[in-house]
Design an enzyme around this catalytic site. Structure first.
Site, PDB file in Angstrom:
ATOM      1  N   VAL A  68       5.776 -30.554  40.423  1.00  0.00           N
ATOM      2  CA  VAL A  68       7.171 -30.544  40.862  1.00  0.00           C
ATOM      3  C   VAL A  68       7.835 -29.221  40.496  1.00  0.00           C
ATOM      4  O   VAL A  68       7.536 -28.638  39.448  1.00  0.00           O
ATOM      5  CB  VAL A  68       7.942 -31.696  40.165  1.00  0.00           C
ATOM      6  CG1 VAL A  68       9.387 -31.721  40.573  1.00  0.00           C
ATOM      7  CG2 VAL A  68       7.282 -33.024  40.434  1.00  0.00           C
ATOM      8  N   CYS A  69       8.738 -28.759  41.357  1.00  0.00           N
ATOM      9  CA  CYS A  69       9.613 -27.631  41.039  1.00  0.00           C
ATOM     10  C   CYS A  69      10.977 -27.928  41.644  1.00  0.00           C
ATOM     11  O   CYS A  69      11.281 -29.078  41.961  1.00  0.00           O
ATOM     12  CB  CYS A  69       9.030 -26.311  41.538  1.00  0.00           C
ATOM     13  SG  CYS A  69       8.979 -26.166  43.337  1.00  0.00           S
ATOM     14  N   ALA A  70      11.797 -26.929  41.847  1.00  0.00           N
ATOM     15  CA  ALA A  70      13.147 -27.150  42.369  1.00  0.00           C
ATOM     16  C   ALA A  70      13.144 -27.502  43.856  1.00  0.00           C
ATOM     17  O   ALA A  70      13.817 -28.424  44.288  1.00  0.00           O
ATOM     18  CB  ALA A  70      14.019 -25.925  42.128  1.00  0.00           C
TER      19      ALA A  70
END
Length: 195
Positions: A68-70
């Site tokens: 996951v990231c932004a």
């Protein structure tokens, strides 16, 4: 010749329904992670993923890994890196932004040791805008050659868009407020080993 697994993607609702069985790795900077992350996510910043490869590989042998990231760009890069090492992983489509937009809770560490900073995209926009204004102001007030700062930045932004890379984000990621403390990274890796 072995083939690398193809990274896959999960939508926010799909990930939420499987959250209990996923090992979630958040590849954002520690400050971004502190501003809100998926429940149970471990913070291993993108530039530290290579160091964590053995532990991520062992976690992938025990169950599915979600990166996951932004927005999904950094997690897609992390999934490509993992796939090159033969480690299957999925990315969260739209990242934590899509997760929050779908109405799912983001966890935040208790106040006290957490360093909350702006997201990397916001840091890049602020820095780029500041440099453009600085180049224009110096070009008007000091010498026209300073306008080359703005021109060079514009060229860098075009190159960044064409190559889907961001040198400025890489540089900003090295600043102290964006770096994980060794103890934080070691804690995340120990938790990953324990899953």
């Amino acid at each position: 010749m072995t083939t690398s697994p193809v990274p896959s993607a999960l939508g926010a609702d799909q990930a939420r329904s499987r959250l209990h069985e996923l090992t979630v790795i958040d590849v954002r900077t520690p400050g971004e992670y502190a501003s809100g992350h998926l429940p149970g996510a471990l913070n291993i910043p993108l530039d530290q993923v290579r160091r964590a490869l053995p532990d991520i590989g062992r976690a992938a042998e025990r169950g599915d890994v979600l990166v996951v990231c932004a927005s999904g760009a950094r997690s897609a890069n992390a999934c490509k890196l993992l796939a090159e090492q033969g480690i299957p992983a999925a990315t969260l489509t739209g990242g934590t932004g899509a997760w929050a937009a779908a109405g799912h809770d983001l966890h935040r560490p208790a106040a006290g040791g957490a360093r909350v900073t702006w997201g990397m995209e916001r840091q890049v926009r602020f820095t780029a805008g500041t440099l453009v204004l600085l180049g224009l102001a110096l070009g008007l007030l000091v010498h026209p050659a300073f306008q080359l700062i703005s021109a060079a930045l514009a060229g860098g932004l075009v190159y960044s868009a064409l190559t889907d890379t961001c040198g400025m984000a890489a540089l900003l990621g090295r600043l102290p407020h964006n770096r994980p403390r060794t103890a934080d990274l070691d804690t995340a890796l120990a938790a990953l080993r324990g899953r």
